[in-house]
Scaffold this active site. Structure first.
Site, short mmCIF file in Angstrom:
data_model
loop_
_atom_site.label_atom_id
_atom_site.label_comp_id
_atom_site.label_asym_id
_atom_site.label_seq_id
_atom_site.Cartn_x
_atom_site.Cartn_y
_atom_site.Cartn_z
CD GLU A 115 -1.82 -2.72 1.26
OE1 GLU A 115 -1.77 -3.42 0.58
OE2 GLU A 115 -1.04 -2.52 2.32
CD1 TRP A 128 1.02 -9.31 1.21
CD2 TRP A 128 1.54 -9.00 3.61
NE1 TRP A 128 0.19 -8.45 1.60
CE2 TRP A 128 0.49 -8.31 2.76
CE3 TRP A 128 1.35 -8.85 4.54
CZ2 TRP A 128 0.48 -6.50 3.70
CZ3 TRP A 128 0.72 -7.96 5.84
CH2 TRP A 128 0.29 -6.54 4.69
CG ASP A 170 -6.20 -4.89 -1.57
OD1 ASP A 170 -5.13 -4.79 -1.62
OD2 ASP A 170 -6.63 -5.12 -0.36
CG ASP A 191 -3.15 -8.93 -1.16
OD1 ASP A 191 -4.73 -9.06 -0.87
OD2 ASP A 191 -2.65 -7.73 -0.23
#
Length: 686
Positions: free
Chosen positions: A201, A251, A312, A314
């Site tokens: 972000e 992540w 978004d 992801d």
């Protein structure tokens, strides 16, 4: 050749060597455990190199699990206690010692049989870090060569002496001021520590970093966003540098196949998240599964789950490796559960679908430069794929519905499906156990200007006030990608948590309401539950000490779901004597502000009372003409923004900053924090 698949190429793509690669295996015992079925010890985040979270222990099984009670419960001295933290770490256990890390990057060694704290390491992490995306969190540790390895929110990888907790080395992967951080557990194998990085972000350039375990020296980096002339560079606009700030962060913890010599991981959203106008193309390697050579970082293959992501969506759940038989042929599989609500099942030797995935046309918005097609896995989704019409919204759409500047409600949301939660796999059932979130969001694009180290999202999403939140927990048959059984849950399940599965035929998972459950892995029948007293939002682990099997879990809540925070680690056994605790306040099931309505309060404190992601009071009633002051007393930048983004906005408020807004007209004003759209407030002006 399918449009979206790139074959093996003899190039070093997006990587460069920083040191010789001749690293000798320095810990043969850990390497052996990492390649073996998981038994009495749990020595890496996903159990072993596969990330299957499957334990071969079976002392606790479907016939006796009802006898489980608490063996011990330890409070870790207030570390990570508070509303800005999540306690989602997977504990590690080796030779009767448990190691756990909290949301403040503090590490504790516990006697795995009694819960006694053996040593503690306090991180001293800078409390002013302002680039944390989604709560202060650390999802776990790695182990090898007499050390524990962890990534920190300040983007450092740190090695600790496993016997004392003393720091051995520290390697800066990046600088948090530039938007980077680390919340994932690293992976150790064969003398190398692998770490991803966060910051999608903030206009960052994602990467996987390989470090020499003994010294912390960086061996190589592979950038998830290609430079000019590298594989994938033609999926970004030519002659621009948009790819250099395009996100695609990693992540979660990679998996590794030693026989193939490949390391695997999944990547995050593109940047800016919701504005695709300036980044025409598929935008590799955003929202992709990627395979690299484990020793050198050379690109081998990729599969992109979402082209030109503007939702978004992801891929943040860890990849899982498994062997299977398809059409009578043995195959090497890899799976990843996405925010889209699908599980993507591929052949890990080449990245091609193991079960069919079809490219289908999708709705278009030329201003967003939307991709003409998207991958649709054959099989079942774990969450609904269409939003219900809602008042005040002209349009409700299904997955891949585009949007521009008029809000559109879409399901799954960017916080739907499976987010960070890991997915276990049982070789006994052939099932993947997938947690999911059912949530609708209102999407809008408003454009953004890139500024180094600041948020760069280009739009927003937020659940409409009053819309329901819930979850699913689903067994997916890995041979068909279809649902074997499914639980509908009253709370969101995909954000953290996860589960473990055992040879005793059990799935262990926690609930945000504090309950810890044992489920029949084959049938889905609930066999046991225990109230831990805190949000049970972390993955469990089975382990064994002195011949007795235990199941351990961290319970401390999740800042996004609003589950009850705490600092407790529980262990359960058949010989346990501890009874359940009183249930904590449950998380909300509906989007919007909660709590009583304060009368006449004209100062709203953001991040007060150790609850970073909240307004205090969340609801207040004032007279028309009142000037209301919003003050950020938390550690992270926040806003108070009209939920329709049409009338008023405080703008970004750093710690200590205030903004006053006068409300002249009577009405019901709802607002959110645009960087953290799960924060809601309400002003009733009379």
């Amino acid at each position: 050749m399918p449009r979206r698949f790139m074959p093996v190429v003899p190039l070093v793509v997006g990587s460069f060597l920083l040191a010789p690669i001749g690293v000798k295996a320095a810990d043969p015992e850990i390497d052996r455990l990492l390649q073996s079925p998981v038994g009495k010890d749990w020595v890496t985040n996903g159990g072993n190199l596969t990330n299957q979270r499957y334990s071969a222990l079976k002392q606790i099984d479907t016939t006796n699990v009802k006898q489980l009670k608490g063996a011990w419960m330890t409070r870790v001295k207030g570390s990570g206690f508070g509303g800005k933290y999540s306690f989602e770490a997977t504990p590690l256990v080796k030779d009767g010692v448990m190691y756990i890390v909290t949301g403040n990057d503090d590490v504790f060694a516990l006697n795995a049989k009694t819960g006694e704290i053996l040593w503690e390491r306090w991180s001293g992490i800078d409390q002013q870090i302002s680039t944390v995306c989604c709560g202060w969190d650390n999802r776990g540790l790695a182990m090898g060569e007499g050390m524990l390895f962890l990534g920190q929110l300040d983007a450092n990888v740190v090695a600790l002496d496993i016997k004392t907790g003393k720091e051995v080395w520290r390697a800066p992967i990046e600088d948090w001021h530039n938007g980077y951080g680390i919340t994932s557990a690293p992976l150790y194998f064969d003398g190398i520590v692998y770490s991803g990085i966060t910051g999608g972000e903030f206009g960052v350039r994602g990467r996987l970093t390989a470090l020499e375990a003994k010294t912390g020296k960086i061996l190589w980096r592979w950038y998830t966003l290609p430079g000019s002339g590298e594989v994938g560079s033609d999926t970004w606009p030519a002659g621009t540098d948009h790819a250099m700030r395009g996100g695609a962060t990693i992540w979660n913890t990679p998996a590794l196949d030693p026989d193939l010599g490949l390391v695997y991981f999944a990547t995050g959203n593109c940047g800016p998240d919701y504005d695709g106008a300036m980044r025409e193309g598929d935008n590799l390697f955003c929202v992709s599964i990627v395979a690299l050579k484990a020793k050198t970082g050379e690109y081998v293959w990729h599969f992109q789950e979402v082209h030109h992501d503007i939702w978004d969506y992801d891929a943040t759940s860890p990849v899982v490796l498994f062997d299977t038989v398809i059409d009578g042929q043995p195959r090497k599989g890899i799976a990843e559960a996405g925010k889209t609500g699908w599980v993507y099942i591929l052949d890990r030797t080449n990245g091609k679908p193991l079960i069919g995935i079809e490219e289908r046309p999708v709705p278009q918005e030329p201003r967003q430069k939307t991709a003409k097609t998207q991958p649709y896995p054959i099989g079942d989704a774990i969450v609904p794929h269409c939003a219900e019409p809602l008042p005040d919204f002209e349009k409700a759409g299904c997955i891949f519905e585009p949007f521009w500047e008029e809000p559109v409600v879409i399901q799954p949301s960017g916080g739907g499906g499976t987010v960070w939660a890991p997915v276990p796999y049982s070789p006994d059932t052939g099932y993947l156990y997938v947690p999911g979130t059912v949530r609708t969001s209102s999407f809008t694009r408003f454009g953004d200007t890139y500024k180094h180290g600041l948020r760069y999202v280009g739009g927003s999403q937020a659940s409409p006030i009053g819309s329901p939140w819930s979850g699913t927990f689903t067994a997916i048959n890995s041979k068909t990608n279809k649902i074997a059984w499914q639980h509908k849950t009253p709370y969101r399940m995909g954000g953290g948590g996860g589960a473990a599965v055992t040879a005793g035929g059990l799935v262990f998972r926690g609930d945000p309401d504090g309950n810890f459950l044992a489920i029949d892995a084959k049938t889905g029948e609930e066999l046991w539950r225990f109230q831990t007293g805190f949000g049970a939002d972390a993955p469990a682990i089975p382990y064994e000490v002195d011949g007795d099997e235990y199941v351990g879990i961290a319970t401390g809540g999740n800042s996004l779901s609003g589950s009850a925070y705490g600092d407790a680690v529980w262990a359960f056994s058949l010989k346990g004597q501890l009874a359940p605790l009183w249930p904590p306040p449950p998380p909300t099931k509906v989007a919007g502000p909660g709590g009583p309505i304060a009368q006449g309060v004209d100062t709203i404190k953001i991040g007060d009372r150790n609850v970073e992601y909240s307004y205090f009071p969340a609801r207040t009633r004032v007279k028309a003409g009142t000037s209301v002051t919003f003050t950020n007393v938390g550690d992270t930048p926040h806003t108070a923004t009209d939920i329709k983004q049409a009338n008023w906005d405080t703008g970004i408020l750093e710690k200590g900053q205030s903004k006053t807004v006068t409300f002249s007209e009577p009405g019901n004003y709802y607002y959110i924090c645009t960087p953290h759209p799960w924060m809601y407030g309400q002003l009733i002006v009379e």
